[in-house]
Design an enzyme around this catalytic site. Structure first.
Site, PDB file in Angstrom:
ATOM      1  N   ASP A   8       0.681  -1.324   0.089  1.00 31.11           N
ATOM      2  CA  ASP A   8      -0.033   0.065  -0.018  1.00 31.11           C
ATOM      3  C   ASP A   8       0.878   1.022  -0.071  1.00 31.11           C
ATOM      4  O   ASP A   8       1.457   1.564   1.082  1.00 31.11           O
ATOM      5  CB  ASP A   8      -0.712   0.152   1.291  1.00 31.11           C
ATOM      6  CG  ASP A   8      -1.564  -1.116   1.295  1.00 31.11           C
ATOM      7  OD1 ASP A   8      -1.076  -2.397   1.186  1.00 31.11           O
ATOM      8  OD2 ASP A   8      -2.765  -1.190   1.778  1.00 31.11           O
ATOM      9  N   ASN A  40      -4.271   3.717  -0.620  1.00 33.35           N
ATOM     10  CA  ASN A  40      -4.252   4.587   0.110  1.00 33.35           C
ATOM     11  C   ASN A  40      -3.361   5.916  -0.601  1.00 33.35           C
ATOM     12  O   ASN A  40      -2.802   6.547   0.172  1.00 33.35           O
ATOM     13  CB  ASN A  40      -3.323   4.166   1.598  1.00 33.35           C
ATOM     14  CG  ASN A  40      -4.166   3.171   1.818  1.00 33.35           C
ATOM     15  OD1 ASN A  40      -3.500   1.891   2.143  1.00 33.35           O
ATOM     16  ND2 ASN A  40      -5.295   3.386   2.822  1.00 33.35           N
ATOM     17  N   ASN A  67     -10.044  -2.179   0.832  1.00 30.64           N
ATOM     18  CA  ASN A  67     -11.448  -1.591   1.294  1.00 30.64           C
ATOM     19  C   ASN A  67     -11.375  -0.095   0.937  1.00 30.64           C
ATOM     20  O   ASN A  67     -12.764   0.418   0.970  1.00 30.64           O
ATOM     21  CB  ASN A  67     -11.398  -1.702   2.717  1.00 30.64           C
ATOM     22  CG  ASN A  67     -10.176  -1.267   3.578  1.00 30.64           C
ATOM     23  OD1 ASN A  67      -9.037  -1.789   3.275  1.00 30.64           O
ATOM     24  ND2 ASN A  67     -10.324  -0.591   4.671  1.00 30.64           N
ATOM     25  N   HIS A  68     -10.353   0.739   0.682  1.00 25.56           N
ATOM     26  CA  HIS A  68     -10.395   2.109   0.253  1.00 25.56           C
ATOM     27  C   HIS A  68     -10.636   2.449  -0.840  1.00 25.56           C
ATOM     28  O   HIS A  68     -10.289   3.609  -1.346  1.00 25.56           O
ATOM     29  CB  HIS A  68      -9.051   2.959   1.171  1.00 25.56           C
ATOM     30  CG  HIS A  68      -9.341   2.952   2.587  1.00 25.56           C
ATOM     31  ND1 HIS A  68     -10.037   3.576   3.350  1.00 25.56           N
ATOM     32  CD2 HIS A  68      -8.494   2.298   3.312  1.00 25.56           C
ATOM     33  CE1 HIS A  68      -9.692   3.660   4.556  1.00 25.56           C
ATOM     34  NE2 HIS A  68      -8.775   2.764   4.799  1.00 25.56           N
ATOM     35  N   HIS A 152      -6.132  -8.790   0.239  1.00 29.49           N
ATOM     36  CA  HIS A 152      -5.970  -7.466   0.951  1.00 29.49           C
ATOM     37  C   HIS A 152      -6.857  -7.814   2.390  1.00 29.49           C
ATOM     38  O   HIS A 152      -8.002  -8.013   2.196  1.00 29.49           O
ATOM     39  CB  HIS A 152      -6.780  -6.559   0.327  1.00 29.49           C
ATOM     40  CG  HIS A 152      -6.598  -5.021   0.921  1.00 29.49           C
ATOM     41  ND1 HIS A 152      -5.405  -4.390   0.603  1.00 29.49           N
ATOM     42  CD2 HIS A 152      -7.253  -4.344   1.584  1.00 29.49           C
ATOM     43  CE1 HIS A 152      -5.679  -3.197   1.461  1.00 29.49           C
ATOM     44  NE2 HIS A 152      -6.803  -3.007   1.917  1.00 29.49           N
ATOM     45  N   HIS A 179      -0.123  -3.038   6.383  1.00 22.95           N
ATOM     46  CA  HIS A 179       0.860  -2.000   6.214  1.00 22.95           C
ATOM     47  C   HIS A 179       2.206  -2.107   6.917  1.00 22.95           C
ATOM     48  O   HIS A 179       3.106  -1.277   6.949  1.00 22.95           O
ATOM     49  CB  HIS A 179       0.274  -0.386   6.589  1.00 22.95           C
ATOM     50  CG  HIS A 179      -0.611   0.127   5.998  1.00 22.95           C
ATOM     51  ND1 HIS A 179      -1.078   1.269   6.004  1.00 22.95           N
ATOM     52  CD2 HIS A 179      -1.646  -0.548   4.891  1.00 22.95           C
ATOM     53  CE1 HIS A 179      -2.040   1.611   5.027  1.00 22.95           C
ATOM     54  NE2 HIS A 179      -2.192   0.529   4.191  1.00 22.95           N
TER      55      HIS A 179
END
Ligand SMILES: [Fe+2]
Ligand SMILES: [Fe+2]
Length: 269
Positions: A8, A40, A67-68, A152, A179
Protein backbone atom coordinates in the site's frame (compact mmCIF):
# COMPACT_ATOMS: atom_id res chain seq x y z
CA UNK A 1 9.64 -13.87 -15.17
CA UNK A 2 10.62 -11.18 -12.65
CA UNK A 3 7.84 -9.51 -10.72
CA UNK A 4 7.91 -6.74 -8.11
CA UNK A 5 4.91 -6.30 -5.85
CA UNK A 6 4.83 -3.15 -3.69
CA UNK A 7 2.47 -2.80 -0.70
CA UNK A 8 0.00 0.00 0.00
CA UNK A 9 1.45 3.35 -1.11
CA UNK A 10 0.40 5.98 1.43
CA UNK A 11 0.05 9.62 0.37
CA UNK A 12 2.54 11.94 -1.27
CA UNK A 13 5.58 10.70 0.64
CA UNK A 14 4.86 7.15 -0.54
CA UNK A 15 4.45 8.32 -4.12
CA UNK A 16 7.66 10.36 -3.94
CA UNK A 17 9.57 7.26 -2.79
CA UNK A 18 8.12 5.33 -5.74
CA UNK A 19 9.29 7.95 -8.25
CA UNK A 20 12.68 8.02 -6.54
CA UNK A 21 13.38 4.27 -6.32
CA UNK A 22 11.16 2.38 -8.77
CA UNK A 23 12.78 3.40 -12.10
CA UNK A 24 16.16 2.02 -10.90
CA UNK A 25 14.55 -1.17 -9.57
CA UNK A 26 12.87 -1.79 -12.95
CA UNK A 27 16.17 -1.33 -14.75
CA UNK A 28 18.60 -2.97 -12.30
CA UNK A 29 16.43 -6.02 -11.63
CA UNK A 30 15.12 -6.39 -15.23
CA UNK A 31 11.54 -6.46 -13.99
CA UNK A 32 8.83 -7.79 -16.29
CA UNK A 33 5.88 -6.56 -14.22
CA UNK A 34 5.40 -4.10 -11.34
CA UNK A 35 2.24 -4.24 -9.24
CA UNK A 36 1.44 -1.78 -6.44
CA UNK A 37 -1.44 -1.54 -4.02
CA UNK A 38 -2.80 2.00 -4.49
CA UNK A 39 -5.76 2.13 -2.10
CA UNK A 40 -4.11 4.79 0.13
CA UNK A 41 -2.31 6.78 -2.57
CA UNK A 42 -4.52 9.90 -2.42
CA UNK A 43 -3.86 11.48 0.99
CA UNK A 44 -4.27 8.05 2.57
CA UNK A 45 -7.73 7.50 1.14
CA UNK A 46 -8.34 6.01 -2.29
CA UNK A 47 -6.80 6.93 -5.61
CA UNK A 48 -7.48 9.41 -8.41
CA UNK A 49 -6.79 9.38 -12.14
CA UNK A 50 -3.95 11.91 -11.80
CA UNK A 51 -2.27 9.83 -9.09
CA UNK A 52 -2.72 6.56 -10.98
CA UNK A 53 -1.11 8.15 -14.03
CA UNK A 54 1.77 9.37 -11.85
CA UNK A 55 2.35 5.79 -10.64
CA UNK A 56 2.13 4.37 -14.19
CA UNK A 57 4.65 7.03 -15.26
CA UNK A 58 7.10 5.86 -12.57
CA UNK A 59 7.04 2.28 -13.89
CA UNK A 60 3.99 0.69 -12.26
CA UNK A 61 2.09 -1.68 -14.60
CA UNK A 62 -0.88 -2.70 -12.45
CA UNK A 63 -2.58 -1.10 -9.41
CA UNK A 64 -4.49 -3.25 -6.94
CA UNK A 65 -6.62 -1.83 -4.13
CA UNK A 66 -8.70 -2.84 -1.12
CA UNK A 67 -11.30 -1.50 1.29
CA UNK A 68 -10.37 2.13 0.44
CA UNK A 69 -10.60 1.64 -3.33
CA UNK A 70 -13.65 3.92 -3.77
CA UNK A 71 -12.86 6.64 -1.20
CA UNK A 72 -12.32 9.11 -4.07
CA UNK A 73 -15.58 8.99 -6.01
CA UNK A 74 -14.02 9.80 -9.41
CA UNK A 75 -12.59 6.26 -9.39
CA UNK A 76 -16.07 4.82 -9.99
CA UNK A 77 -16.07 6.13 -13.58
CA UNK A 78 -12.30 5.94 -14.13
CA UNK A 79 -11.96 2.26 -13.17
CA UNK A 80 -14.41 1.33 -15.93
CA UNK A 81 -12.03 2.80 -18.52
CA UNK A 82 -8.68 1.75 -17.02
CA UNK A 83 -7.86 -1.99 -17.11
CA UNK A 84 -4.68 -1.49 -15.12
CA UNK A 85 -6.58 -0.74 -11.90
CA UNK A 86 -8.29 -3.55 -9.99
CA UNK A 87 -10.62 -3.54 -6.98
CA UNK A 88 -11.27 -6.66 -4.87
CA UNK A 89 -13.02 -9.37 -6.92
CA UNK A 90 -15.40 -10.31 -4.10
CA UNK A 91 -17.44 -7.09 -4.12
CA UNK A 92 -21.09 -7.64 -5.06
CA UNK A 93 -22.14 -8.13 -8.66
CA UNK A 94 -22.64 -4.77 -10.38
CA UNK A 95 -19.76 -3.00 -8.56
CA UNK A 96 -17.80 -0.87 -11.06
CA UNK A 97 -14.44 -2.18 -12.25
CA UNK A 98 -13.06 -5.68 -12.06
CA UNK A 99 -11.16 -7.84 -9.62
CA UNK A 100 -8.86 -9.72 -11.98
CA UNK A 101 -7.28 -9.15 -15.36
CA UNK A 102 -4.69 -10.69 -17.67
CA UNK A 103 -1.70 -8.51 -18.61
CA UNK A 104 0.78 -9.09 -21.43
CA UNK A 105 4.47 -8.54 -20.70
CA UNK A 106 7.57 -9.11 -22.82
CA UNK A 107 8.13 -12.34 -20.86
CA UNK A 108 4.57 -13.68 -21.06
CA UNK A 109 1.08 -13.14 -19.67
CA UNK A 110 0.31 -12.45 -16.00
CA UNK A 111 -3.08 -12.83 -14.34
CA UNK A 112 -3.43 -10.43 -11.40
CA UNK A 113 -6.20 -11.18 -8.90
CA UNK A 114 -7.26 -8.86 -6.06
CA UNK A 115 -9.40 -10.28 -3.22
CA UNK A 116 -10.32 -8.90 0.18
CA UNK A 117 -10.59 -10.74 3.49
CA UNK A 118 -13.61 -10.81 5.78
CA UNK A 119 -12.03 -11.32 9.23
CA UNK A 120 -12.14 -8.01 11.21
CA UNK A 121 -13.30 -6.29 8.01
CA UNK A 122 -16.56 -5.36 6.33
CA UNK A 123 -18.77 -8.23 5.19
CA UNK A 124 -18.19 -9.15 1.55
CA UNK A 125 -18.63 -12.16 -0.72
CA UNK A 126 -16.36 -15.16 -0.02
CA UNK A 127 -12.78 -14.29 -1.09
CA UNK A 128 -11.87 -17.98 -1.44
CA UNK A 129 -14.75 -18.59 -3.84
CA UNK A 130 -13.71 -15.48 -5.79
CA UNK A 131 -10.10 -16.66 -5.99
CA UNK A 132 -11.26 -20.12 -7.07
CA UNK A 133 -13.39 -18.59 -9.82
CA UNK A 134 -10.51 -16.49 -11.19
CA UNK A 135 -7.86 -19.24 -10.90
CA UNK A 136 -10.03 -21.80 -12.67
CA UNK A 137 -11.08 -19.38 -15.42
CA UNK A 138 -7.42 -18.66 -16.28
CA UNK A 139 -5.23 -21.46 -14.99
CA UNK A 140 -1.47 -21.23 -14.52
CA UNK A 141 0.34 -22.64 -17.55
CA UNK A 142 -2.86 -22.62 -19.61
CA UNK A 143 -4.44 -19.15 -19.53
CA UNK A 144 -1.53 -17.35 -17.87
CA UNK A 145 2.25 -17.72 -17.67
CA UNK A 146 2.25 -16.28 -14.14
CA UNK A 147 -0.42 -15.46 -11.55
CA UNK A 148 -0.23 -12.95 -8.70
CA UNK A 149 -2.89 -12.73 -5.98
CA UNK A 150 -3.13 -9.65 -3.71
CA UNK A 151 -5.06 -10.74 -0.62
CA UNK A 152 -6.08 -7.53 1.09
CA UNK A 153 -6.91 -8.58 4.63
CA UNK A 154 -6.45 -7.78 8.30
CA UNK A 155 -5.96 -11.26 9.75
CA UNK A 156 -2.68 -13.09 9.13
CA UNK A 157 -4.64 -16.35 9.50
CA UNK A 158 -6.91 -15.51 6.58
CA UNK A 159 -3.95 -14.44 4.43
CA UNK A 160 -1.98 -17.62 5.21
CA UNK A 161 -5.06 -19.69 4.42
CA UNK A 162 -5.34 -17.92 1.06
CA UNK A 163 -1.69 -18.71 0.36
CA UNK A 164 -2.28 -22.42 0.93
CA UNK A 165 -5.59 -22.30 -0.96
CA UNK A 166 -3.73 -21.02 -4.05
CA UNK A 167 -0.54 -23.06 -3.51
CA UNK A 168 0.59 -24.67 -6.76
CA UNK A 169 -1.91 -22.60 -8.74
CA UNK A 170 -0.39 -19.11 -8.42
CA UNK A 171 3.15 -17.75 -8.75
CA UNK A 172 2.82 -15.33 -5.82
CA UNK A 173 0.22 -14.72 -3.12
CA UNK A 174 0.95 -11.61 -1.08
CA UNK A 175 -1.01 -9.83 1.62
CA UNK A 176 -1.69 -6.11 1.88
CA UNK A 177 -3.73 -3.82 4.19
CA UNK A 178 -1.89 -4.14 7.51
CA UNK A 179 0.91 -1.85 6.23
CA UNK A 180 3.68 -3.66 8.14
CA UNK A 181 5.97 -6.13 6.33
CA UNK A 182 5.95 -9.62 7.82
CA UNK A 183 9.07 -11.80 8.08
CA UNK A 184 7.63 -14.98 6.57
CA UNK A 185 8.68 -14.79 2.90
CA UNK A 186 8.73 -18.39 1.66
CA UNK A 187 7.93 -20.68 -1.24
CA UNK A 188 5.04 -22.90 -0.14
CA UNK A 189 5.23 -26.70 -0.73
CA UNK A 190 3.30 -26.49 -4.01
CA UNK A 191 5.59 -23.79 -5.43
CA UNK A 192 3.73 -20.54 -4.70
CA UNK A 193 5.74 -17.64 -3.28
CA UNK A 194 4.05 -16.15 -0.24
CA UNK A 195 4.33 -13.38 2.34
CA UNK A 196 1.57 -12.44 4.77
CA UNK A 197 1.99 -8.72 4.25
CA UNK A 198 4.12 -6.82 1.77
CA UNK A 199 4.26 -3.79 4.07
CA UNK A 200 3.47 -0.25 2.96
CA UNK A 201 5.25 2.39 0.97
CA UNK A 202 4.99 4.92 3.78
CA UNK A 203 6.76 6.90 6.49
CA UNK A 204 7.26 4.40 9.34
CA UNK A 205 7.49 7.16 12.00
CA UNK A 206 3.70 6.88 12.04
CA UNK A 207 0.79 4.62 12.89
CA UNK A 208 0.45 2.49 9.75
CA UNK A 209 1.48 5.45 7.59
CA UNK A 210 -0.71 8.06 9.27
CA UNK A 211 0.59 10.96 11.35
CA UNK A 212 0.76 9.44 14.85
CA UNK A 213 -0.89 12.26 16.85
CA UNK A 214 -4.49 11.52 15.90
CA UNK A 215 -4.31 7.71 16.26
CA UNK A 216 -2.69 8.16 19.71
CA UNK A 217 -5.42 10.59 20.70
CA UNK A 218 -8.08 8.09 19.64
CA UNK A 219 -6.40 5.14 21.40
CA UNK A 220 -5.76 6.96 24.65
CA UNK A 221 -8.83 9.21 24.93
CA UNK A 222 -11.39 7.37 22.82
CA UNK A 223 -12.10 10.65 21.04
CA UNK A 224 -11.32 11.90 17.57
CA UNK A 225 -10.32 15.53 17.03
CA UNK A 226 -9.45 15.53 13.33
CA UNK A 227 -9.23 13.23 10.34
CA UNK A 228 -6.22 11.03 9.72
CA UNK A 229 -3.51 12.50 7.50
CA UNK A 230 -0.46 10.67 6.15
CA UNK A 231 2.84 11.12 7.99
CA UNK A 232 5.19 13.16 5.80
CA UNK A 233 8.71 11.91 6.57
CA UNK A 234 10.70 9.88 4.03
CA UNK A 235 8.92 6.64 3.07
CA UNK A 236 10.26 3.10 2.93
CA UNK A 237 9.35 1.25 -0.25
CA UNK A 238 8.22 -2.18 1.00
CA UNK A 239 7.44 -5.10 -1.24
CA UNK A 240 8.30 -8.48 -2.64
CA UNK A 241 10.53 -9.50 -5.52
CA UNK A 242 9.52 -12.84 -7.03
CA UNK A 243 10.89 -14.83 -9.92
CA UNK A 244 9.06 -17.63 -11.71
CA UNK A 245 10.31 -20.80 -13.41
CA UNK A 246 9.14 -22.34 -16.71
CA UNK A 247 5.97 -23.65 -15.04
CA UNK A 248 5.01 -20.25 -13.66
CA UNK A 249 5.74 -21.31 -10.10
CA UNK A 250 8.18 -19.43 -7.87
CA UNK A 251 11.91 -20.00 -8.08
CA UNK A 252 12.66 -17.26 -5.53
CA UNK A 253 11.09 -14.67 -3.27
CA UNK A 254 12.94 -11.79 -1.66
CA UNK A 255 11.59 -9.06 0.60
CA UNK A 256 12.32 -5.51 -0.58
CA UNK A 257 12.71 -2.55 1.76
CA UNK A 258 14.41 0.64 0.57
CA UNK A 259 14.58 4.21 1.89
CA UNK A 260 13.09 5.78 4.99
CA UNK A 261 13.46 4.31 8.48
CA UNK A 262 13.25 0.54 7.99
CA UNK A 263 16.41 -1.50 7.68
CA UNK A 264 17.24 -1.95 4.00
CA UNK A 265 16.73 -5.37 2.38
CA UNK A 266 17.21 -5.87 -1.34
CA UNK A 267 17.40 -8.98 -3.54
CA UNK A 268 20.94 -9.94 -4.51
CA UNK A 269 20.63 -10.54 -8.23
FE1 LIG B 1 -3.96 0.14 3.02
FE1 LIG C 1 -6.90 -1.58 3.35
Amino acid sequence: MRILFIGDVVGKTGRTAISEHLPDMVKDWSLDLVIINGENAAGGFGITRVIAEELFGAGVDVITTGNHWADQKEILAYIETEDRILRPANYPKGTPGKGANLYQTAAGSVLVVNVMGRVFMDALDDPFAAAERELSACALGEGADAIVVDVHAEATSEKMAMGHFCDGRASLVVGTHSHVPTADAQILPGGTAFQCDAGACADYDSVIGMDKAEPLQRFTRKMSSQRFTPATGPATVCGIFAQTNGKGLASRIDPVRQGGRLKQTLPEL
